[in-house]
Design a protein around this motif. Structure first.
Motif, PDB file in Angstrom:
ATOM      1  N   ARG A   1     -13.251 -24.087  26.991  1.00 21.45           N
ATOM      2  CA  ARG A   1     -13.862 -22.781  27.221  1.00 21.45           C
ATOM      3  C   ARG A   1     -14.665 -22.285  26.025  1.00 21.45           C
ATOM      4  NH1 ARG A   1      -9.238 -19.040  29.533  1.00 21.45           N
ATOM      5  NH2 ARG A   1      -8.080 -20.265  28.032  1.00 21.45           N
ATOM      6  N   HIS A   2     -14.292 -22.808  24.815  1.00 22.22           N
ATOM      7  CA  HIS A   2     -15.000 -22.348  23.630  1.00 22.22           C
ATOM      8  C   HIS A   2     -16.400 -22.958  23.538  1.00 22.22           C
ATOM      9  CE1 HIS A   2     -13.171 -26.165  22.576  1.00 22.22           C
ATOM     10  NE2 HIS A   2     -14.043 -26.279  21.579  1.00 22.22           N
ATOM     11  N   LEU A   3     -16.670 -23.972  24.371  1.00 19.73           N
ATOM     12  CA  LEU A   3     -17.990 -24.604  24.324  1.00 19.73           C
ATOM     13  C   LEU A   3     -18.955 -23.848  25.244  1.00 19.73           C
ATOM     14  CD1 LEU A   3     -16.877 -28.334  24.567  1.00 19.73           C
ATOM     15  CD2 LEU A   3     -17.556 -27.081  22.520  1.00 19.73           C
ATOM     16  N   GLY A   4     -20.165 -23.755  24.816  1.00 18.00           N
ATOM     17  CA  GLY A   4     -21.179 -23.079  25.642  1.00 18.00           C
ATOM     18  C   GLY A   4     -21.677 -24.005  26.748  1.00 18.00           C
ATOM     19  N   PRO A   5     -22.590 -23.512  27.611  1.00 17.01           N
ATOM     20  CA  PRO A   5     -23.119 -24.358  28.682  1.00 17.01           C
ATOM     21  C   PRO A   5     -23.984 -25.480  28.107  1.00 17.01           C
ATOM     22  CG  PRO A   5     -24.251 -22.259  28.607  1.00 17.01           C
ATOM     23  CD  PRO A   5     -23.132 -22.158  27.638  1.00 17.01           C
ATOM     24  N   ILE A   6     -23.904 -26.644  28.721  1.00 17.71           N
ATOM     25  CA  ILE A   6     -24.681 -27.786  28.252  1.00 17.71           C
ATOM     26  C   ILE A   6     -26.090 -27.673  28.840  1.00 17.71           C
ATOM     27  CG2 ILE A   6     -24.841 -30.308  28.249  1.00 17.71           C
ATOM     28  CD1 ILE A   6     -21.782 -30.349  28.543  1.00 17.71           C
TER      29      ILE A   6
ATOM     30  N   GLU B   1     -32.941 -36.486  26.909  1.00 15.86           N
ATOM     31  CA  GLU B   1     -33.847 -35.560  26.227  1.00 15.86           C
ATOM     32  C   GLU B   1     -33.651 -35.626  24.725  1.00 15.86           C
ATOM     33  OE1 GLU B   1     -34.193 -32.155  29.738  1.00 15.86           O
ATOM     34  OE2 GLU B   1     -32.816 -31.885  28.072  1.00 15.86           O
ATOM     35  N   LEU B   2     -32.398 -35.648  24.287  1.00  8.75           N
ATOM     36  CA  LEU B   2     -32.122 -35.709  22.849  1.00  8.75           C
ATOM     37  C   LEU B   2     -32.559 -37.048  22.266  1.00  8.75           C
ATOM     38  CD1 LEU B   2     -28.766 -33.838  22.327  1.00  8.75           C
ATOM     39  CD2 LEU B   2     -30.882 -33.456  21.110  1.00  8.75           C
ATOM     40  N   ALA B   3     -32.379 -38.130  23.043  1.00 12.13           N
ATOM     41  CA  ALA B   3     -32.836 -39.442  22.559  1.00 12.13           C
ATOM     42  C   ALA B   3     -34.349 -39.400  22.332  1.00 12.13           C
ATOM     43  CB  ALA B   3     -32.462 -40.524  23.566  1.00 12.13           C
ATOM     44  N   GLY B   4     -35.044 -38.753  23.243  1.00 11.54           N
ATOM     45  CA  GLY B   4     -36.503 -38.627  23.094  1.00 11.54           C
ATOM     46  C   GLY B   4     -36.851 -37.817  21.851  1.00 11.54           C
ATOM     47  N   MET B   5     -36.111 -36.753  21.632  1.00 13.94           N
ATOM     48  CA  MET B   5     -36.365 -35.923  20.443  1.00 13.94           C
ATOM     49  C   MET B   5     -36.117 -36.717  19.161  1.00 13.94           C
ATOM     50  SD  MET B   5     -34.601 -32.366  21.670  1.00 13.94           S
ATOM     51  CE  MET B   5     -34.525 -31.729  20.031  1.00 13.94           C
ATOM     52  N   ILE B   6     -35.070 -37.541  19.171  1.00 10.75           N
ATOM     53  CA  ILE B   6     -34.752 -38.332  17.969  1.00 10.75           C
ATOM     54  C   ILE B   6     -35.878 -39.334  17.697  1.00 10.75           C
ATOM     55  CG2 ILE B   6     -33.174 -40.072  17.037  1.00 10.75           C
ATOM     56  CD1 ILE B   6     -30.915 -38.607  18.550  1.00 10.75           C
ATOM     57  N   ARG B   7     -36.292 -39.998  18.762  1.00 15.01           N
ATOM     58  CA  ARG B   7     -37.388 -40.975  18.599  1.00 15.01           C
ATOM     59  C   ARG B   7     -38.619 -40.285  18.011  1.00 15.01           C
ATOM     60  NH1 ARG B   7     -37.106 -45.763  21.775  1.00 15.01           N
ATOM     61  NH2 ARG B   7     -35.336 -45.776  23.197  1.00 15.01           N
TER      62      ARG B   7
ATOM     63  N   GLY C   1     -29.765 -26.445  12.730  1.00 15.22           N
ATOM     64  CA  GLY C   1     -30.097 -25.406  13.709  1.00 15.22           C
ATOM     65  C   GLY C   1     -29.456 -25.623  15.067  1.00 15.22           C
ATOM     66  N   MET C   2     -28.845 -26.774  15.294  1.00 16.99           N
ATOM     67  CA  MET C   2     -28.209 -27.030  16.593  1.00 16.99           C
ATOM     68  C   MET C   2     -26.792 -26.462  16.596  1.00 16.99           C
ATOM     69  SD  MET C   2     -29.105 -30.979  17.514  1.00 16.99           S
ATOM     70  CE  MET C   2     -30.758 -31.623  17.593  1.00 16.99           C
ATOM     71  N   ASP C   3     -26.288 -26.075  17.779  1.00 18.56           N
ATOM     72  CA  ASP C   3     -24.892 -25.670  17.860  1.00 18.56           C
ATOM     73  C   ASP C   3     -24.015 -26.933  17.895  1.00 18.56           C
ATOM     74  OD1 ASP C   3     -25.147 -26.710  20.361  1.00 18.56           O
ATOM     75  OD2 ASP C   3     -25.110 -24.790  21.403  1.00 18.56           O
ATOM     76  N   ARG C   4     -22.673 -26.744  17.879  1.00 21.10           N
ATOM     77  CA  ARG C   4     -21.772 -27.881  17.758  1.00 21.10           C
ATOM     78  C   ARG C   4     -21.908 -28.843  18.928  1.00 21.10           C
ATOM     79  NH1 ARG C   4     -16.012 -25.376  16.939  1.00 21.10           N
ATOM     80  NH2 ARG C   4     -15.384 -27.551  17.029  1.00 21.10           N
ATOM     81  N   LEU C   5     -22.081 -28.289  20.117  1.00 21.99           N
ATOM     82  CA  LEU C   5     -22.151 -29.136  21.294  1.00 21.99           C
ATOM     83  C   LEU C   5     -23.419 -29.996  21.267  1.00 21.99           C
ATOM     84  CD1 LEU C   5     -20.893 -29.901  23.972  1.00 21.99           C
ATOM     85  CD2 LEU C   5     -22.188 -28.044  25.031  1.00 21.99           C
ATOM     86  N   ARG C   6     -24.538 -29.344  20.946  1.00 24.56           N
ATOM     87  CA  ARG C   6     -25.804 -30.057  20.911  1.00 24.56           C
ATOM     88  C   ARG C   6     -25.788 -31.123  19.787  1.00 24.56           C
ATOM     89  NH1 ARG C   6     -31.696 -28.759  22.071  1.00 24.56           N
ATOM     90  NH2 ARG C   6     -31.002 -27.510  23.815  1.00 24.56           N
ATOM     91  N   SER C   7     -25.141 -30.753  18.676  1.00 26.37           N
ATOM     92  CA  SER C   7     -25.029 -31.690  17.565  1.00 26.37           C
ATOM     93  C   SER C   7     -24.213 -32.914  17.972  1.00 26.37           C
ATOM     94  CB  SER C   7     -24.370 -30.959  16.393  1.00 26.37           C
ATOM     95  OG  SER C   7     -24.148 -31.826  15.336  1.00 26.37           O
TER      96      SER C   7
ATOM     97  N   ALA D   1     -26.339 -39.582  21.294  1.00 25.97           N
ATOM     98  CA  ALA D   1     -27.655 -40.162  21.595  1.00 25.97           C
ATOM     99  C   ALA D   1     -28.060 -41.145  20.494  1.00 25.97           C
ATOM    100  CB  ALA D   1     -28.680 -39.030  21.705  1.00 25.97           C
ATOM    101  N   ALA D   2     -27.771 -40.764  19.221  1.00 25.92           N
ATOM    102  CA  ALA D   2     -28.108 -41.653  18.105  1.00 25.92           C
ATOM    103  C   ALA D   2     -27.323 -42.963  18.210  1.00 25.92           C
ATOM    104  CB  ALA D   2     -27.811 -40.948  16.787  1.00 25.92           C
ATOM    105  N   LEU D   3     -26.043 -42.852  18.573  1.00 24.45           N
ATOM    106  CA  LEU D   3     -25.231 -44.060  18.741  1.00 24.45           C
ATOM    107  C   LEU D   3     -25.780 -44.922  19.866  1.00 24.45           C
ATOM    108  CD1 LEU D   3     -21.542 -42.774  18.386  1.00 24.45           C
ATOM    109  CD2 LEU D   3     -22.819 -44.166  16.769  1.00 24.45           C
ATOM    110  N   SER D   4     -26.201 -44.257  20.934  1.00 29.06           N
ATOM    111  CA  SER D   4     -26.740 -44.979  22.080  1.00 29.06           C
ATOM    112  C   SER D   4     -28.019 -45.727  21.692  1.00 29.06           C
ATOM    113  CB  SER D   4     -27.006 -43.978  23.206  1.00 29.06           C
ATOM    114  OG  SER D   4     -27.583 -44.632  24.294  1.00 29.06           O
ATOM    115  N   LEU D   5     -28.881 -45.051  20.935  1.00 27.65           N
ATOM    116  CA  LEU D   5     -30.129 -45.684  20.488  1.00 27.65           C
ATOM    117  C   LEU D   5     -29.838 -46.849  19.545  1.00 27.65           C
ATOM    118  CD1 LEU D   5     -32.303 -42.497  19.839  1.00 27.65           C
ATOM    119  CD2 LEU D   5     -32.697 -44.246  21.584  1.00 27.65           C
TER     120      LEU D   5
END
Lengths: 195, 243
Positions: free
Chosen positions: B168-173, B179-185, B201-207, B213-217
């Protein structure tokens, strides 16, 4: 070449830090109890205090090898350990109570001694000389019953409880009579005391 | 002029007794915590040790004497109280006075126990110095006692479902892994970037999703993760420009 029965028994005893009962010894060595008894008799000559630094002891219902007490100084220097402090007089009294009158509860021990003995009992339990062997279900709260252990028999160099002298033989009838007389004799008359 | 009292004038007083060797204050603590029985402590010997160690010329001699006298008196009181037998009360609430005959019988029994204790002491002394073999055999598995309660407890732990952690402490995804993989690239096109800069600047969930995504790449072979030391800074490098 098959090892001699003495060798088999000797090997088993060497690796045991506790007394081994005859049946267990025979079973481990693959011998009959008669052969094991004969082997033990031969070994007891070889491992006598006069002949060896290791002695064969028959204690706590079994046999085991231990160092000759005459060599204890060398063993203690090698292990860099002092000999355990001897038990206190109170501890000996508690052990005597449990040995002769037990199994008994802590309360019963205190009643015989006339003083609270809980701390002494706790110390003896920690040393492994006493153990709880059941509970007195007829007493309120079902207090634990205490009995002496095999470690106690080994420490007292006894094979069984039967090795201890009967309690009644420890005090002469004359001594007991003197105690009774001192407590039950009528007080001397005042005139007699003054005179 | 006297030295100011620190409240622990006996801190340097050590004792050597059969049952204890060390600071006197610790001896008192052990007695009070019931780890050393008061019967075992020879009070007369203790007083003798103190008398032998006292320095009447010392600046805090009066404090020491006073403190010792107070603590020794408390030990005497404790010992005398402990000597009181813990007898069970009579059912009718009043302790019946023992008759001389009963007292004589109890004393006779105690006398026998005292003699038996003396006999035991001699036996123990004769048997002292026997050291057993140092080869301690491991316990036999067949003789291990297994408690039914412990088996039940372990089985319950093994077969029970794990409780899902609260989220519950996490915000909506609001972002997907792709999308994040694209941003990293896109971010790595200009050169290596540290994970810290990437997620600033990212929140914990996005981080956390960015890390996944980085691991996946990295697993795909598109990105290389460089971490020179355990728990050190993590740097991402692009391996294929057009990926």
């Amino acid at each position: 070449m098959n090892p001699a029965p003495e060798h088999l028994v000797e090997a088993v005893l060497l690796v045991s830090a506790r007394p081994v009962r005859l049946g267990d010894l025979a079973s481990a060595a693959g011998l009959s109890e008669g052969e094991t008894t004969r082997a033990l008799a031969n070994l007891s000559d070889r491992y006598s205090p006069e002949a060896s630094g290791i002695v064969l002891r028959a204690v706590a219902g079994g046999h085991f090898l231990s160092t000759n007490p005459a060599c204890s100084g060398a063993v203690e220097r090698f292990r860099e350990e002092a000999r355990p402090a001897p038990l206190s007089g109170a501890a000996h009294e508690v052990l005597a109570c449990v040995l002769y009158l037990g199994p008994m509860t802590r309360g019963a021990i205190s009643r015989v001694r006339g003083v609270n003995s809980d701390a002494v009992v706790r110390n003896l339990l920690e040393r492994g000389l006493l153990a709880e062997v059941g509970s007195d279900t007829e007493a309120p709260g079902s207090p634990a019953l205490l009995s002496v252990t095999d470690d106690f028999l080994a420490a007292a160099d006894a094979n069984s409880r039967g090795d201890f002298p009967p309690l009644d033989s420890l005090v002469s009838e004359e001594e007991l009579a003197r105690v009774r007389e001192r407590l039950t004799a009528p007080e001397a008359a005042p005139a007699e005391r003054e005179g | 002029m006297t030295a100011p009292s620190t409240g622990r004038s006996l801190a340097d007083f050590t004792v050597e007794l059969d049952v204890y060797s060390g600071p006197y204050e610790w001896l008192l603590a052990l007695i009070l915590k019931d780890e050393l029985e008061i019967f075992e402590v020879p009070l007369r010997e203790l007083v003798g040790l103190y008398a032998g160690s006292r320095d009447p010329e010392a600046a805090n001699a009066l404090d020491r004497d006073t403190d010792f006298a107070g603590s020794a008196a408390a030990l005497i009181l404790l010992k005398s109280r402990t000597l009181t037998p813990a007898l069970e009360p009579e059912p009718d609430g009043e302790e019946a006075a023992a008759t001389p005959e009963e007292l004589a019988e109890r004393l006779q029994e105690y006398l026998k126990i005292r003699r038996a204790a003396d006999d035991l002491r001699e036996r123990f002394a004769r048997a002292a110095g026997h050291y057993p073999s140092a080869h301690t055999a491991p316990p036999k598995p067949g003789r291990l006692r297994v408690s039914n309660d412990r088996v039940t407890l372990v089985a319950r732990r093994v077969f029970s479902r794990l409780v899902e952690p609260p989220v519950r402490h996490l915000g909506p995804i609001t972002v997907t892994l792709q999308e994040l993989a694209g941003m990293i690239r896109a971010g790595l096109l200009r050169g290596p970037v540290s994970y810290e800069d990437l997620t600033r600047g990212m929140d914990r969930l996005r981080s956390a999703v960015a890390f996944a995504a980085a691991l996946s790449l990295a697993q795909e072979g598109a990105v290389r993760l460089v971490q020179p030391e355990p728990l050190g800074a993590l740097t991402l490098e692009l391996l294929e420009a057009g990926g």
